[in-house]
Design an enzyme around this catalytic site. Structure first.
Site, mmCIF file in Angstrom:
data_model
loop_
_atom_site.group_PDB
_atom_site.id
_atom_site.type_symbol
_atom_site.label_atom_id
_atom_site.label_comp_id
_atom_site.label_asym_id
_atom_site.label_seq_id
_atom_site.Cartn_x
_atom_site.Cartn_y
_atom_site.Cartn_z
ATOM 1 N N THR A 1 -6.225 -1.441 10.345
ATOM 2 C CA THR A 1 -6.026 -0.510 11.458
ATOM 3 C C THR A 1 -5.732 -1.218 12.778
ATOM 4 O O THR A 1 -6.547 -1.982 13.291
ATOM 5 C CB THR A 1 -7.228 0.440 11.670
ATOM 6 O OG1 THR A 1 -7.639 0.982 10.428
ATOM 7 C CG2 THR A 1 -6.833 1.574 12.603
ATOM 8 N N ARG B 1 -10.488 19.136 8.385
ATOM 9 C CA ARG B 1 -9.662 19.611 9.488
ATOM 10 C C ARG B 1 -10.039 21.026 9.904
ATOM 11 O O ARG B 1 -10.581 21.791 9.099
ATOM 12 C CB ARG B 1 -8.177 19.595 9.091
ATOM 13 C CG ARG B 1 -7.630 18.215 8.759
ATOM 14 C CD ARG B 1 -6.145 18.289 8.436
ATOM 15 N NE ARG B 1 -5.610 17.002 8.034
ATOM 16 C CZ ARG B 1 -5.200 16.071 8.899
ATOM 17 N NH1 ARG B 1 -5.262 16.309 10.192
ATOM 18 N NH2 ARG B 1 -4.727 14.910 8.464
ATOM 19 N N ARG C 1 0.840 -1.201 0.000
ATOM 20 C CA ARG C 1 0.000 0.000 0.000
ATOM 21 C C ARG C 1 0.875 1.251 0.000
ATOM 22 O O ARG C 1 1.754 1.393 0.847
ATOM 23 C CB ARG C 1 -0.899 0.006 1.235
ATOM 24 C CG ARG C 1 -1.650 1.317 1.473
ATOM 25 C CD ARG C 1 -2.484 1.216 2.744
ATOM 26 N NE ARG C 1 -3.123 2.465 3.105
ATOM 27 C CZ ARG C 1 -2.825 3.184 4.191
ATOM 28 N NH1 ARG C 1 -1.881 2.775 5.029
ATOM 29 N NH2 ARG C 1 -3.462 4.318 4.448
ATOM 30 N N LYS D 1 -12.853 2.308 0.920
ATOM 31 C CA LYS D 1 -12.557 2.325 2.351
ATOM 32 C C LYS D 1 -13.825 2.750 3.104
ATOM 33 O O LYS D 1 -14.322 3.862 2.908
ATOM 34 C CB LYS D 1 -11.413 3.291 2.634
ATOM 35 C CG LYS D 1 -10.095 2.863 1.998
ATOM 36 C CD LYS D 1 -9.058 3.967 2.047
ATOM 37 C CE LYS D 1 -8.625 4.272 3.464
ATOM 38 N NZ LYS D 1 -7.581 5.336 3.490
#
Length: 472
Positions: free
Chosen positions: A277, A72, A31, A219
């Site tokens: 994860t 953000r 990845r 994802k």
């Protein structure tokens, strides 16, 4: 080892020597995280991977992971804000800053306009939580109330659990990165923060425009994506359970059940699924995993994951190769238990011919005590159907399509085999039989079950329509 391993490349693993060691330890997919760079940063790494691929003699898949619209905060002029539970703060554009109370700069007008009283807002990967009290009519600023205490600093990531927004999955940066990555020869593309099937279709259109054919990996990081899973599964090739952001979007106690739900849906649709994860996160600094991590990896395999993925462990950890070796050992043990508890279930009556052909192949393989199932197809679809039934036999997927070869590296228990398309006189069945006859993996009198597309008076492929028992 039948569960595929995905490894993220970073400073700890970006040399040719480390890449080769990782591949030899069991990595099938590398990845490249485009959140931490552009195409120019990965040219040397891609060249190294291609060299390693030739040296070890098996296909390796390069997956480009696009950064997506990471939401953000802006720059906090004070540097940081100490937040206490019950404290009120204002959220709004940088240029509308006011000094009446603590102010969080946020330059996403579309999201601000979508906020409603009662909405929950999470910062710093779940460390800070706020509740929207109101969106003020006089200036459009959003009044927040802190639900816990902590420190807010500049550029912190922000999530709105359960809230669907009009932000598209592909940013301008993603589109440029995708174009550049395809030119460099990546084999698969992962798109972040997907919400709807339309996000997948947009990525597919850009890939088609480039003239390439590579699988799309969705994802699942948003609750809205999970809510739209059925429609997304119709469009995507592969799914990743991205537990980092998904664990912020949904309450952590619900995450295990959510993971099982997603894997089950992917298995039913015969779409490969990656669990990602913090799988062996402690191995960033330690040479062995924790008991809980070992169990987590094994449970992902038992749930039906096709792939398990490492991020920090191989990108920046002190023991990248050892981590892959441990991952391989854990998945191998879990696969033994998976085989012991396996039951071959007949597809439901609403399923189509491909599902019943794959079921028949697995049933025949069990009855004939076959050594392997050999599937010849152009798209790899028949191999995926067989794999989703988790047969104890090895699966060999024969295809003349180089892009399909790389896509099959995501499929559980499947060994992709390239067959020469120039053999125009040979049928798919003949190619499969020839592979068995020539392969050292099969001894004389070994049995295999073949699935293939039998052509009749036409050179046009019509899909898999044949199942045969074959003895070498």
């Amino acid at each position: 080892m039948r569960t595929k391993i995905v490894a993220t490349i970073g400073p700890a693993s970006n040399t040719k020597e480390k890449l080769k060691a990782l591949a030899e330890a069991g990595v099938s997919v590398f990845r490249l995280n485009f959140s931490h760079g552009g195409a120019s940063d990965f040219v040397k790494i891609i060249n190294y991977i291609r060299e390693v691929e030739k040296e070890i003699g098996r296909p390796i898949t390069i997956m480009q992971d696009l950064s997506g619209p990471k939401i953000r905060l802006g720059v906090v002029p004070e540097g940081s804000i100490q937040v206490s539970k019950g404290m009120e703060l204002l959220l709004g554009p940088t240029d509308k800053r006011t000094d009446e109370m603590a102010y969080l700069p946020f330059d996403h007008e579309v999201i601000i306009e979508s906020l409603e009283p009662g909405d929950r807002m999470v910062l710093a990967d779940g460390g800070l939580q706020f509740i929207v009290r109101e969106r003020r009519k006089k200036d459009g600023l959003v009044l927040l109330v802190a639900d816990n205490e902590g420190i807010v600093t500049s550029r912190k990531g922000l999530a709105l659990p359960g809230k669907s927004t009009r932000v598209k999955a592909l940013t301008d940066k993603d589109k440029k990165d995708l174009e550049d990555g395809l030119k460099l020869g990546v084999d698969a593309v992962a798109i972040s923060y997907v919400q709807t099937a339309e996000d997948v279709r947009e990525a597919r259109a850009l890939i088609a425009k480039s003239g390439r054919k590579v699988p799309v990996v969705v994802k699942l990081e948003r609750q809205s994506a999970v809510d739209n899973l059925d429609e997304i599964l119709k469009e995507t090739d592969i799914v990743m359970v991205a537990r980092g952001d998904l664990g912020v979007e949904c309450p952590l106690p619900k995450l295990p059940a959510l993971q099982k739900h997603i894997i089950k849906a992917c298995n039913a649709a015969s779409k490969p699924v990656i669990v990602a994860t913090q799988m062996l996160l402690s191995m960033v600094n330690n040479p062995a995993p924790t008991r809980a991590e070992t169990t987590d990896v094994a449970n992902a395999v038992l749930d039906g994951a096709d792939c398990v993925m490492m991020s920090e462990e191989t990108a920046m950890g002190n023991f990248p190769v050892e981590t892959v070796q441990y991952m391989s050992k854990i998945t191998t043990e879990a696969e033994k238990l998976l085989e012991d508890n396996r039951t071959l279930e007949e597809p439901s009556s609403d399923k189509g011919i491909p599902e019943f052909l794959a079921y028949s192949a697995c049933l025949l393989a069990d009855k004939a005590k076959a050594k392997a199932i050999v599937s010849h197809s152009l798209s790899g679809g028949s191999a995926r159907q067989v794999s989703s039934r988790r047969p104890p036999q090895a699966i060999y997927a024969l295809t003349p399509d180089p892009s399909t070869i790389k896509a099959l590296n995501f499929v559980w228990g499947t060994t992709p085999i390239f067959v020469d398309k120039g053999q125009v006189q040979k049928t798919h069945l003949e190619r499969a039989e020839e592979f068995i006859d020539r392969s050292p993996d099969f001894e004389v009198n070994d049995c295999a079950v073949i699935t293939a597309g039998q052509l009749k008076d036409s050179s046009t492929p019509r899909g898999t329509n044949l199942v045969k028992i074959y003895w070498k």
